[in-house]
Design a protein around this motif. Structure first.
Motif, PDB file in Angstrom:
ATOM      1  N   ARG A 734       0.832  -1.200   0.000  1.00  0.00           N
ATOM      2  CA  ARG A 734       0.000   0.000   0.000  1.00  0.00           C
ATOM      3  C   ARG A 734       0.871   1.256   0.000  1.00  0.00           C
ATOM      4  N   ALA A 735       2.010   1.193   0.682  1.00  0.00           N
ATOM      5  CA  ALA A 735       2.889   2.361   0.750  1.00  0.00           C
ATOM      6  C   ALA A 735       3.491   2.704  -0.608  1.00  0.00           C
ATOM      7  N   VAL A 736       3.723   1.680  -1.432  1.00  0.00           N
ATOM      8  CA  VAL A 736       4.342   1.937  -2.735  1.00  0.00           C
ATOM      9  C   VAL A 736       3.307   2.149  -3.837  1.00  0.00           C
ATOM     10  N   GLY A 737       2.007   2.233  -3.448  1.00  0.00           N
ATOM     11  CA  GLY A 737       1.020   2.651  -4.429  1.00  0.00           C
ATOM     12  C   GLY A 737      -0.110   1.696  -4.729  1.00  0.00           C
ATOM     13  N   LEU A 738      -0.168   0.542  -4.074  1.00  0.00           N
ATOM     14  CA  LEU A 738      -1.289  -0.375  -4.318  1.00  0.00           C
ATOM     15  C   LEU A 738      -2.564   0.217  -3.720  1.00  0.00           C
ATOM     16  N   THR A 739      -3.557   0.450  -4.548  1.00  0.00           N
ATOM     17  CA  THR A 739      -4.785   1.089  -4.070  1.00  0.00           C
ATOM     18  C   THR A 739      -5.616   0.120  -3.241  1.00  0.00           C
ATOM     19  N   ARG A 740      -6.589   0.695  -2.537  1.00  0.00           N
ATOM     20  CA  ARG A 740      -7.487  -0.142  -1.719  1.00  0.00           C
ATOM     21  C   ARG A 740      -8.280  -1.100  -2.607  1.00  0.00           C
ATOM     22  N   GLY A 741      -8.699  -0.608  -3.788  1.00  0.00           N
ATOM     23  CA  GLY A 741      -9.444  -1.479  -4.686  1.00  0.00           C
ATOM     24  C   GLY A 741      -8.615  -2.646  -5.185  1.00  0.00           C
ATOM     25  N   ARG A 742      -7.340  -2.379  -5.502  1.00  0.00           N
ATOM     26  CA  ARG A 742      -6.468  -3.456  -5.967  1.00  0.00           C
ATOM     27  C   ARG A 742      -6.124  -4.430  -4.848  1.00  0.00           C
ATOM     28  N   MET A 743      -6.044  -3.929  -3.614  1.00  0.00           N
ATOM     29  CA  MET A 743      -5.833  -4.835  -2.482  1.00  0.00           C
ATOM     30  C   MET A 743      -7.010  -5.801  -2.346  1.00  0.00           C
ATOM     31  N   ARG A 744      -8.218  -5.262  -2.465  1.00  0.00           N
ATOM     32  CA  ARG A 744      -9.402  -6.123  -2.418  1.00  0.00           C
ATOM     33  C   ARG A 744      -9.392  -7.124  -3.582  1.00  0.00           C
ATOM     34  N   ALA A 745      -9.015  -6.633  -4.770  1.00  0.00           N
ATOM     35  CA  ALA A 745      -8.970  -7.517  -5.935  1.00  0.00           C
ATOM     36  C   ALA A 745      -7.935  -8.613  -5.749  1.00  0.00           C
ATOM     37  N   MET A 746      -6.779  -8.274  -5.183  1.00  0.00           N
ATOM     38  CA  MET A 746      -5.734  -9.267  -4.963  1.00  0.00           C
ATOM     39  C   MET A 746      -6.236 -10.390  -4.061  1.00  0.00           C
TER      40      MET A 746
END
Length: 826
Positions: A734-746
């Motif tokens: 998340r610190a290097v730019g992974l968005t909340r939506g992409r975290m959920r998608a992952m």
């Protein structure tokens, strides 16, 4: 250590919650089954002997029914106050609208002697002479019948005739409550309506001062051989055995499905404890550093498992009581006997369920707990939070590959040898092979199925695949928990689809007519076919009948219809089938040396062989005659040989130039007088044959669905604990730019891949088992072919993936709940 263990459990309560949920669901299934069947058993014992309240001695038929003359001889025995014959059979009631009352109806002979009458009368009285009838109260109320009025009753003995309704009775919850009308008649009327040659037993009441044992001896001396005489206690014992015999089988069936749910729960629990203990590596090492022994660490972990299992089992028993109530209501809606009378929660059932849940949890946690004791004290000085991932051993993988290969080989060869036990053995070996070889097989499938995901979601899916396969043992345990439930569901789906398709093809091939008249619960009434044949609107009326004589099965055939089932005519002309001329099947002709033009003796009568033929299908293994030992004769010849033999189905085609509407009206005008016969068209007949398959499939899928739910709980559990384990890693992303939506998608892709791999393996195993079973059935009967219902199998995969996506919601919320800075500090 005990206090520390309890504090640890409080601290890790959320981590153990989903594991406890698996125990709750598994125990709830077991408890619900036992509580339901305890209630049904209680009602069975209460209702057993309800019709024998005044029976002191009973004479039971042996191989042959009891003739009415024996009833008269028993009635004349010294010390007999009353004696009456009793039987149960199938009959039907014509409703107030002139149509048969729907439902399977039971007809019974009711004693006319007051000393033997044990029925609960709701209104009126019981029959006292022939020509009188009693019905169950619900049927009378629904049809609007009135006491003293006529009620038309008929059975396989002939057309419906009017009887005088003299009373209504209550048979609810007894063996004679089967969902349809209950018809009580005097003995002679019951014999005539059901077309039975005698009674099933004789009920005897003793005169005052005569003991049952003494009277039983006197009756046995008169009854002679071929029958069994029982005193009152033996009669009641037999009634209890009959009442609970089917219940035991039903209980065993439910417990089989419950065992599947428990096994799946064991996989989930073991995986949960493996993850939790791995995440406690530093804590465990610190305990070892300050002096805790391996034994203390092991006992503390097992104590934690026992406490978790006991608490979850107690909750499971409570949930199981609710499950039992629901099942009882559902079975009551389907008019299942002994259902609808409430449940029974007994102390033994509660204790057994608590023991099952506790032992299951402790046993599942034993191996992870033992591995946890191997943490070296020096690990407390390192920065590692978890144990390094260990690859599966070579011995395990080699054994898994061998077992899996053996299972596949067994499934592939079962059809060749025609052994259903080999199918079960092959399915079990294949499953255990998947379990053992899973640490290699499951990650490989994840990577394979992850290829399209990467193309759709890019780097996010790549991270999900990497996370999923980083611990092969963990993902293998999670996926294989799904294999059991989905594999069994898929096997039943394939089997049901194949059976339905085979039945429909058989009907298309063998029933080449527009209309079919079928008997309800038995053979067709005798005069029905003759009345149909006399109607000018009908061109073909053919009753399917068969009888074995001298090792040969004689079957009726109609010259206009016989060609539809023939696959070859070896010699002669099948069109010459007629009075005195028969068609001999190929195998029988070879075995006995018969050829066209020969005169052969069948059932003591001479016939001429018109043709040697071959037909579709073959005899079932263990049938009354060898395969192909069949002779086709015309209806008239069969009736001359076996005038009392009736069939359960008649084929009907209209006469030339007669419309389908006129044909139906003509048939209905005849069938309306026979309440144990139904007119259906070919499509409806198919539905009647396959409807039971759909109902059984729905029942099985519903029961196995709980195992799938427990496995999906395991997916959510694994994902949740992995999120905790990867707290700092996710914070870096998340610190290097992974968005909340992409975290959920992952996390959603990771969950979907775990579920999809388990579902694919399960569907593959189910197809293998189903195909092997169909191969065996085909070898035994020659009537079934494999059909893969791709739509339903695809639906199974889709439901598993959607459920996994739903299971990823809470772990994703937890991963995003903490601020990035706080997570980086963990």
């Amino acid at each position: 250590m005990t206090g520390l263990t309890l504090r640890t459990m409080r601290a890790d309560a959320l981590r153990l919650l989903l594991s406890a949920l698996a125990v709750v669901l598994g125990v709830a299934f077991v408890a619900g089954t036992l509580i339901l069947t305890d209630g049904m058993k209680r009602r069975a014992y209460e209702s057993a002997g309800v019709f024998d309240r005044h029976t002191d001695v009973a004479v039971y038929a042996g191989r042959d029914p009891i003739p009415p003359a024996l009833v008269e001889r028993v009635r004349a025995v010294d010390g007999v106050r009353a004696a009456a014959g009793e039987l149960t059979g199938t009959a039907g009631v014509v409703g107030s609208d002139g149509r048969p009352v729907l439902g399977y109806a039971v007809a019974a002979a009711i004693p006319t002697e007051a000393a033997l009458q044990s029925y609960d009368v709701v209104a009126g009285r019981l029959p006292q002479r022939p020509g009188e009838v009693v019905l169950d109260a619900p049927t009378v109320a629904e049809e609007g019948f009135t006491l003293g009025g006529p009620v038309r009753v008929g059975g396989s003995g002939g057309a419906a005739r009017a009887y005088t309704l003299v009373g209504t009775v209550d048979v609810a919850g007894t063996a004679r409550d089967v969902g349809g009308p209950f018809i009580g008649l005097a003995g002679p009327d019951a014999l005539a309506v059901t077309r039975q040659e005698g009674y099933g037993r004789i009920m005897v009441a003793a005169a005052p001062g005569v003991s049952a044992a003494e009277l039983a001896g006197r009756v046995a001396a008169v009854a002679g051989g071929g029958v069994t005489v029982k005193d009152r206690q033996a009669v009641l014992d037999a009634a209890v055995d009959d009442a609970v015999r089917d219940l035991r089988q039903f209980n065993l069936l439910l417990l089989t499905f419950a065992a599947v749910a428990v096994v799946v729960a064991g996989f989930v629990i073991a995986n949960t404890f493996a993850i939790v203990l791995a995440q406690r590596t530093r804590r465990t090492a610190l305990l070892r550093l300050v002096g805790a022994t391996r034994g203390q660490v092991l006992r503390a972990t097992l104590l934690e498992a026992a406490a978790t299992g006991l608490a979850a089992s107690a909750l499971g028993v409570a949930v199981g009581a609710g499950v039992a109530v629901g099942l009882d209501a559902l079975l009551s809606a389907f008019d299942v006997p002994m259902a609808g009378g409430g449940i029974a929660v007994t102390v033994p059932t509660v204790l057994v369920c608590l023991l099952i849940g506790t032992v299951l949890t402790v046993a599942s946690a034993a191996v992870p707990a033992w591995r946890g004791t191997r943490v070296a004290p020096v690990a407390a000085l390192t920065d590692a939070a978890v144990q390094p991932t260990r690859r599966a051993g070579r011995v395990r993988l080699a054994a898994g590959a061998l077992v899996l290969a053996a299972g596949v080989a067994a499934l592939g060869s079962a059809g060749a040898v025609g052994q259903l036990p080999l199918v079960a053995a092959g399915g079990m070996l294949a499953f255990f092979g998947i379990v053992l070889f899973g640490p290699v097989l499951v990650p490989a499938l994840v990577r394979l199925l992850g290829v399209p995901a990467r193309r759709l979601f890019g780097a996010t899916a790549g991270l999900a695949v990497a996370n999923a396969v980083r611990n092969p043992r963990r993902i293998a345990a999670t996926a294989t928990a799904l294999v059991i439930g989905i594999g069994l569901v898929s096997a039943f789906v394939v089997g049901a689809g194949s059976a339905k398709a085979s039945i429909e093809r058989a009907v298309d091939r063998q029933i080449g007519v527009d209309f079919v008249v079928v008997g309800v619960g038995g053979s067709l009434p005798g005069p029905l076919v003759d009345e149909l044949a006399a109607r000018p609107e009908l061109g073909v009326v053919h009753e399917l009948r068969g009888r074995v004589s001298d090792g040969v099965e004689l079957r009726t055939a109609h010259p206009a219809l016989v060609g539809r089932t023939l696959t070859a005519v070896d010699a002669g002309d099948a069109g010459r089938l007629g009075p005195g001329r028969v068609l001999v099947h190929r195998e029988l002709a070879r075995a006995r040396g018969w050829s066209v033009g020969d005169t052969v003796t069948l059932a003591g009568q001479p016939f001429t062989v018109a043709a040697v033929v071959a037909a579709d299908g073959s005899a079932l293994a263990g049938g009354p005659v060898p395969a192909g030992h069949v002779v086709d004769v015309v209806d008239a010849d069969f009736s001359r040989l076996f005038p009392a033999e009736r069939g359960h189905l008649a084929e009907i085609d209209p006469a030339a130039g007669v419309s389908a509407e006129r044909t139906r009206a003509a048939v209905e005008s005849v069938v309306a007088r026979y309440p144990t016969a139904n007119l259906v068209d070919q499509a409806t007949y198919k539905e009647s044959l396959t409807g039971t398959i759909d109902m059984v499939l729905a029942f099985v899928v519903a029961l196995l669905g709980l195992a799938v739910v427990i496995a999906l709980v395991g997916v959510a559990n694994t994902l949740s604990l992995s999120v905790v384990e990867r707290t700092r890693e996710n914070a870096v992303l998340r610190a290097v730019g992974l968005t909340r939506g992409r975290m959920r998608a992952m996390l959603a892709v990771e969950a979907a891949l775990m579920a999809l791999v388990g579902a694919v393996l399960g569907v593959g195993l189910g197809i293998g088992v189903g195909a092997s079973a169909m191969a065996v059935v085909t070898r035994l009967s020659g009537e079934f072919t494999l059909v893969l219902p791709w739509g339903r199998l695809g639906l199974i995969l889709a439901v598993a993936v959607l459920a996994a996506l739903a299971a990823s919601v809470l772990p994703a919320r937890r991963a995003l709940a903490r601020p990035i800075v706080a997570s980086l500090g963990d």
